[in-house]
Design an enzyme around this catalytic site. Structure first.
Site, PDB file in Angstrom:
ATOM      1  N   GLU A 189     -13.682   3.041   5.017  1.00 21.04           N
ATOM      2  CA  GLU A 189     -12.275   3.932   4.219  1.00 21.04           C
ATOM      3  C   GLU A 189     -13.040   2.797   2.973  1.00 21.04           C
ATOM      4  O   GLU A 189     -12.429   1.727   2.420  1.00 21.04           O
ATOM      5  CB  GLU A 189     -10.859   3.763   4.668  1.00 21.04           C
ATOM      6  CG  GLU A 189     -10.389   4.749   5.466  1.00 21.04           C
ATOM      7  CD  GLU A 189      -8.602   4.100   6.127  1.00 21.04           C
ATOM      8  OE1 GLU A 189      -8.275   4.899   5.076  1.00 21.04           O
ATOM      9  OE2 GLU A 189      -8.543   4.569   7.307  1.00 21.04           O
TER      10      GLU A 189
ATOM     11  N   ASN B 280      -4.060   6.212  10.100  1.00 17.72           N
ATOM     12  CA  ASN B 280      -3.040   5.970  10.512  1.00 17.72           C
ATOM     13  C   ASN B 280      -2.280   6.693  11.712  1.00 17.72           C
ATOM     14  O   ASN B 280      -1.838   6.929  12.677  1.00 17.72           O
ATOM     15  CB  ASN B 280      -2.185   6.123   9.858  1.00 17.72           C
ATOM     16  CG  ASN B 280      -1.709   4.247   9.144  1.00 17.72           C
ATOM     17  OD1 ASN B 280      -2.866   3.202   9.176  1.00 17.72           O
ATOM     18  ND2 ASN B 280      -1.475   4.383   7.466  1.00 17.72           N
TER      19      ASN B 280
ATOM     20  N   GLU C 146      -8.609  12.935   7.118  1.00 17.36           N
ATOM     21  CA  GLU C 146      -7.362  12.959   7.997  1.00 17.36           C
ATOM     22  C   GLU C 146      -6.763  13.397   8.190  1.00 17.36           C
ATOM     23  O   GLU C 146      -5.845  14.095   7.409  1.00 17.36           O
ATOM     24  CB  GLU C 146      -6.600  11.309   7.878  1.00 17.36           C
ATOM     25  CG  GLU C 146      -5.734  11.036   8.684  1.00 17.36           C
ATOM     26  CD  GLU C 146      -5.160   9.748   8.316  1.00 17.36           C
ATOM     27  OE1 GLU C 146      -5.784   9.056   7.141  1.00 17.36           O
ATOM     28  OE2 GLU C 146      -4.480   8.917   9.258  1.00 17.36           O
TER      29      GLU C 146
ATOM     30  N   GLU D 141      -7.181   0.254  11.837  1.00 17.23           N
ATOM     31  CA  GLU D 141      -6.275  -0.611  11.501  1.00 17.23           C
ATOM     32  C   GLU D 141      -5.514  -1.187  12.999  1.00 17.23           C
ATOM     33  O   GLU D 141      -4.466  -1.074  12.302  1.00 17.23           O
ATOM     34  CB  GLU D 141      -5.994   0.171   9.976  1.00 17.23           C
ATOM     35  CG  GLU D 141      -6.836   0.514   8.906  1.00 17.23           C
ATOM     36  CD  GLU D 141      -5.872   0.477   7.739  1.00 17.23           C
ATOM     37  OE1 GLU D 141      -4.707   0.797   7.528  1.00 17.23           O
ATOM     38  OE2 GLU D 141      -7.045   0.845   6.571  1.00 17.23           O
TER      39      GLU D 141
ATOM     40  N   GLN E 262     -10.400   9.739   0.818  1.00 14.22           N
ATOM     41  CA  GLN E 262     -11.036  10.329   1.599  1.00 14.22           C
ATOM     42  C   GLN E 262     -11.605  11.855   1.555  1.00 14.22           C
ATOM     43  O   GLN E 262     -12.079  11.867  -0.013  1.00 14.22           O
ATOM     44  CB  GLN E 262      -9.435  11.046   2.555  1.00 14.22           C
ATOM     45  CG  GLN E 262      -8.938   9.877   3.517  1.00 14.22           C
ATOM     46  CD  GLN E 262      -7.596  10.876   4.176  1.00 14.22           C
ATOM     47  OE1 GLN E 262      -7.493  12.037   4.674  1.00 14.22           O
ATOM     48  NE2 GLN E 262      -6.691   9.754   4.137  1.00 14.22           N
TER      49      GLN E 262
HETATM   50  O1  AHR Z   1      -6.252   7.067   3.668  1.00 20.39           O
HETATM   51  C1  AHR Z   1      -5.026   6.168   4.001  1.00 20.39           C
HETATM   52  C2  AHR Z   1      -4.056   5.232   4.995  1.00 20.39           C
HETATM   53  O2  AHR Z   1      -5.268   4.362   4.404  1.00 20.39           O
HETATM   54  C3  AHR Z   1      -5.065   5.551   6.506  1.00 20.39           C
HETATM   55  O3  AHR Z   1      -4.435   6.944   7.223  1.00 20.39           O
HETATM   56  C4  AHR Z   1      -4.754   4.137   6.787  1.00 20.39           C
HETATM   57  O4  AHR Z   1      -6.132   4.394   7.830  1.00 20.39           O
HETATM   58  C5  AHR Z   1      -5.557   2.868   5.585  1.00 20.39           C
HETATM   59  O5  AHR Z   1      -4.372   2.719   6.116  1.00 20.39           O
END
Ligand code: AHR
Length: 503
Positions: A291, A71, A26, A172, A351
């Site tokens: 995720e 996010n 991200e 989300e 990630q």
């Molecule tokens: O991976 C960190 C965050 O966790 C992401 O941005 C979000 O999708 C989740 O809440």
């Protein structure tokens, strides 16, 4: 303590989709900027990508990568990240209260993914924007030429379309923290209409609709039912997210969260089946667990810092230092994905670099493998083929999140092409060796080809870091015997094993 188990050549769960070992990255913290991209770093290539990080990424053989959020995507303008770099605007990223310089956008990321030999899986913004932006983005990315957005891409020096198949319909959207958060029905409708438009442009697209942000959400699992009732026939996957931790320093309970995740997958499977039946639908919807990871070491501290800081650029954020306990947990969780691979077709470790990640890289400094890198690598390299059912008969324990948790956590994959049965084995017991006796029916000629182990007893909290990048790494295992179609031997307490049998 004895633990008996059995596999049979013909008793399989099914063929594993190799995208079970995908990743997520991200625009947040130092994942992109000073993670994969750092012009001026001694290891930077002509495009500013770090070669040292790339080498660690390549060794994971990651099939697909989800990008650009998270996010972040819910207030992202993808157009800000294309065209001449000097003309790109600096924006305020509302998700992480940071500055986004847009020096990396879709074309730079595609270049990186191509060098890493990873397929892209892109998310569209269904938070602050919607269908119109999504269709423009897909046209820019996937249409060959002769239209406004495809010709714009060509004018940016990218003649050939990327032909991206996997698209996430937002991120989300059930979460009140999400920019543009929606009610289930409202989101389901938008996802359905967006799916229709995306398929118009890319008929063989594989579309992922947002499930709950985790199984603790107040709207879970009703969210899944309502959303799927709106869009079932137009989507291919529903997403699951879940992050884990051991805040209470209760290792057995932590490891019990592997079973809790199994229940989560099962529940969503139930919601999928219910909606399919209700709609008399022919198509299948699978799970995209896009995720997952351990996230708790600095979580509270990070949430506090984000609220206080003044829009920094690429700040250190969610830079968790993973220990051996986390590595054992990740190994067990990947086993659960393999055991549930009939439902879970895609999963993304969240990630990849710096931000809750198996790879860390210092700005201007070295890159190294965290402890969790190894079980993820073992699963990615050797977890391809056909998942076999494993029956287990051994001691169990009860904990807060689950009852009857077997100390022996095991997954088996038959790689018929290369001629291996690969076993991933975790002994969750805190103090006892498990004497494994595994019957290998249908693999009479099996012989031990490789045994690697990470042992945790007395060193659960050990981590790797720039000063000791190899402190935690798998070592060669010993004490296993394959004889008369049985694998036997002792598994030390708190240990994770890769066992490869040539068959
Ligand atoms: O991976 C960190 C965050 O966790 C992401 O941005 C979000 O999708 C989740 O809440």
């Amino acid at each position: 303590m004895k633990a008996r188990a059995a596999i049979h050549r013909d008793f399989s769960i099914g063929d594993i989709d190799e995208r079970l070992y995908s990743a997520f990255i991200e625009h947040m913290g130092r994942a992109i900027y000073s993670g994969i991209y750092e012009p001026g770093h001694p290891e930077a290539d002509a495009n500013g990508f770090r070669r040292d990080v790339m080498a660690l990424v390549k060794d994971l053989q990651i099939p697909a990568i989800r990008y650009p959020g998270g996010n972040f995507v819910s207030a992202y303008n993808w157009e800000d990240g294309v065209g001449p770099k000097e003309d790109r605007p600096v924006r305020l990223d509302l998700a992480w209260r940071s500055k986004e310089t847009n020096q990396v956008g879709i074309n730079e990321f595609a270049q990186w993914a191509d060098s890493a030999r990873i397929e892209m899986m892109l998310a569209v913004n269904l938070g602050s924007r919607g269908l119109e932006e999504a269709r423009n983005f897909v046209e820019y990315v996937n249409h060959p030429s002769g239209s406004y957005w495809s010709d714009l891409r060509r004018s940016h020096g990218v003649e050939e379309p990327y032909d991206v198949k996997m698209w996430c319909l937002g991120n989300e959207m059930d979460g009140p923290w999400q920019i543009g958060h929606k009610e289930a029905k409202e989101y389901g409708r938008l996802a359905d209409e967006t799916a229709k438009a995306l398929r118009g442009l890319t008929p063989d697209a594989e579309l992922v609709v947002c499930g709950s942000s985790n199984d603790g959400m107040p709207t879970y699992p009703e969210w899944e039912r309502v959303v799927l009732e709106e869009c079932y026939e137009n989507v291919d996957y529903i997403s699951l997210h879940k992050y884990f931790g051991n805040k209470s320093s209760d290792t057995l309970n932590y490891f019990g969260k592997i079973e809790e995740t199994g229940r989560y997958i099962q529940a969503i499977g139930g919601a999928i089946d219910y909606v399919k039946a209700k709609k008399r639908a022919k198509n299948d919807v699978f799970i995209c667990f896009d995720e997952w990871n351990v996230w708790y070491h600095n979580r509270d501290e990070d949430s506090r810092r984000v609220k206080e800081w003044d829009w920094p650029e690429a700040p250190a954020l969610l830079e968790e230092d993973y220990n051996i306990e986390d590595a054992l947990f990740v190994g067990g969780l990947l086993n659960e994905f393999i055991r549930r691979s009939d439902r879970v077709r895609i999963a993304c470790i969240a990630q990849l670099v710096n931000v809750i990640a198996p790879i860390r890289a210092e700005r201007g400094g070295p890159a190294w493998k965290q402890t969790i890198y190894y079980p993820y690598q073992f699963a990615s390299l050797y977890g391809r083929g056909r998942a076999l059912r494993v029956s287990v008969d051994g001691p169990t324990y009860d904990c807060r999140v689950a009852d009857d948790v077997a100390y022996l956590d095991i997954a088996a994959v038959h790689d018929a092409r290369e001629g291996f049965v690969n076993l991933f084995v975790l002994n969750r017991h805190l103090s006892e060796t498990l004497e494994l006796d595994l019957a290998l029916t249908g693999f009479a000629e099996a012989r031990l080809a490789e045994h690697r182990v990470i042992e945790g007893q007395g060193r659960l909290r050990e981590t790797n870091g720039p000063e000791a990048p190899h402190r935690v790494a798998p070592v060669e295992g010993s004490g296993l015997l394959v004889e008369n179609g049985r694998l036997s031997g002792g598994l030390a307490p708190l240990s994770y094993h890769l066992i490869r049998l040539k068959v």
